[in-house]
Structures are given as C-alpha cells and as structure tokens.
Design an enzyme around this catalytic site. Structure first.
Site, mmCIF file in Angstrom:
data_model
loop_
_atom_site.group_PDB
_atom_site.id
_atom_site.type_symbol
_atom_site.label_atom_id
_atom_site.label_comp_id
_atom_site.label_asym_id
_atom_site.label_seq_id
_atom_site.Cartn_x
_atom_site.Cartn_y
_atom_site.Cartn_z
ATOM 1 N N ASP A 1 0.847 -1.181 0.000
ATOM 2 C CA ASP A 1 0.000 0.000 0.000
ATOM 3 C C ASP A 1 0.890 1.241 0.000
ATOM 4 O O ASP A 1 2.086 1.168 0.295
ATOM 5 C CB ASP A 1 -0.890 -0.049 1.252
ATOM 6 C CG ASP A 1 -1.871 1.108 1.323
ATOM 7 O OD1 ASP A 1 -2.316 1.583 0.257
ATOM 8 O OD2 ASP A 1 -2.203 1.531 2.445
ATOM 9 N N ASP B 1 -0.442 5.191 0.854
ATOM 10 C CA ASP B 1 -0.836 6.112 1.924
ATOM 11 C C ASP B 1 -0.932 5.389 3.265
ATOM 12 O O ASP B 1 -1.715 4.456 3.434
ATOM 13 C CB ASP B 1 -2.184 6.758 1.595
ATOM 14 C CG ASP B 1 -2.120 7.677 0.390
ATOM 15 O OD1 ASP B 1 -1.055 8.282 0.179
ATOM 16 O OD2 ASP B 1 -3.119 7.790 -0.338
#
Length: 213
Positions: free
Chosen positions: A13, A15
């Site tokens: 991922d 953010d």
C-alpha cells in the site's frame, strides 16, 4: 509446524504504509532497496484514484523510491481496465478529479454530464464535490445507470492526520441511490489484486501484501 513461504513479490500500500502525504515513512526506502536487491519484485497498490498510476509512480520517485509506472496499480487502473475490456463507448459520469476523467477517456469511454444519457456513475475523490454533482448523479441513478465506486475508504492519511476520502462521496451516492455500489474497484475488493497478479505473472501464494488497514 508452520511451512516457510518464499515470497517473490510484495504488494505494498502507499498512503499510511510508504508515505503520509508528502512525507516518506521511515524505513520504507531501506526496505525497498534491500528486498529489491534480493530479487523481490515490488508493486505499489493504492486506492487513490485522484491520480493515474503514472502520476503516483512519479510521486513515489520524487519522495526517494525510484519506481516506474509498471510498478503501480491503483483503483483507477482497475476501473480503466474494466472500461477497456467491457464498456468501450459507455457514457460515464465521473464524480472525481480531472486526471480520473482523462483516464476514463483513454479507456475508450465518454465522460458524460447529462443524467439522461449517463450509463455509469463513478464516484471517487472529488475536491470540488457539490450538491449539483450529487443531484446529477441522483438523476442518472434514478434512470437506472450503474453505480461504481473507486473505493470505500471514508478517510485517507495525510501528514497531520486524516482527510475525508472517496468513500464519503460514495456514501452520498449510496444514500441517494438507495443501494450500495454495483462495483467497487479498490481494496479490500479483489480487482486490483487480480490486475497486479496479471502484470506480475506470479501466483498469489508467492505474494506478500503489506498495508496499514
């Protein structure tokens, strides 16, 4: 006895995992460089559909991790791939940022503002979201347009906390539609994972997913 797994790729991922806004999280670059040197492939997967994959790759590189466009898959990527394969020529009302609209056009669809002509309503992060846009989406959905959402994250992390995310706008769409989205492209739904595995050509069992939620 636990069986040891030898991973060939990491799906990371962005953010909250690699960065918080414009700040690179401590250790992210070192982990990337160390594992890359051992032959581990990296693909960064993000629910962020405000930008296209190329934009996110540029941002990551500017933060200090040198990646190319082929190493990034976001919810916009999955949406665009679906339009290319299944809905070329469809009239799509995009409640989202200009770059997402550009991606929809590149996929061979038509960005539509008239509720009477709209076939698909897409909700995404939209920093100029308004009552007028919600009304247009409502009218299109009342007429039977499909309801798609890039992702359902109510918030997203930034350097000083959190901000409202695409999920908050999808929730407004769901409220006026009286039903949940017909399709959601972001995590934890599988569309991005399927696209990433297709790009890598690696079995899911050999991939490690790293995230903050």
């Amino acid at each position: 006895m636990n069986k040891q797994v030898s991973y060939k790729a990491i799906l990371a991922d962005l953010d909250g995992t690699v960065n918080r806004g414009s700040i690179l999280i401590d250790g992210a670059r070192a982990a990337y460089e160390d594992l890359s040197s051992k032959g581990i492939k990296w693909v960064f997967i993000s629910n962020n559909a405000s930008s296209l994959a190329a934009d996110l790759a540029k941002k990551i590189s500017e933060l200090g991790i040198d990646v190319d466009e082929g190493q990034v898959v976001n919810s916009a990527s999955a949406l665009i791939r679906t339009l290319q394969r299944e809905h070329r020529g469809a009239r799509v009302m995009v409640i989202g940022q200009p770059r997402l609209m550009e991606g929809v056009q590149q996929a061979g669809a038509i960005v539509e503002s008239d509720p009477q002509k709209t076939e698909i309503v897409v909700t995404a992060m939209d920093r100029s979201f308004s009552y007028e846009k919600l009304t247009a989406a409502h009218l299109a959905l009342q007429r039977g347009a499909q309801f798609w959402a890039t992702n359902l994250d109510a918030t997203f992390p930034v350097a000083d906390g959190f901000r409202p995310g695409a999920g908050s706008i999808a929730a407004a769409g769901q409220a006026v539609a009286g039903r949940p989205p017909d399709r959601v492209f972001g995590k934890p739904l599988p569309d991005m994972a399927h696209l990433t595995l297709e790009i890598l050509g690696i079995d899911a069992s050999a991939c490690l997913v790293v995230g903050d939620r």
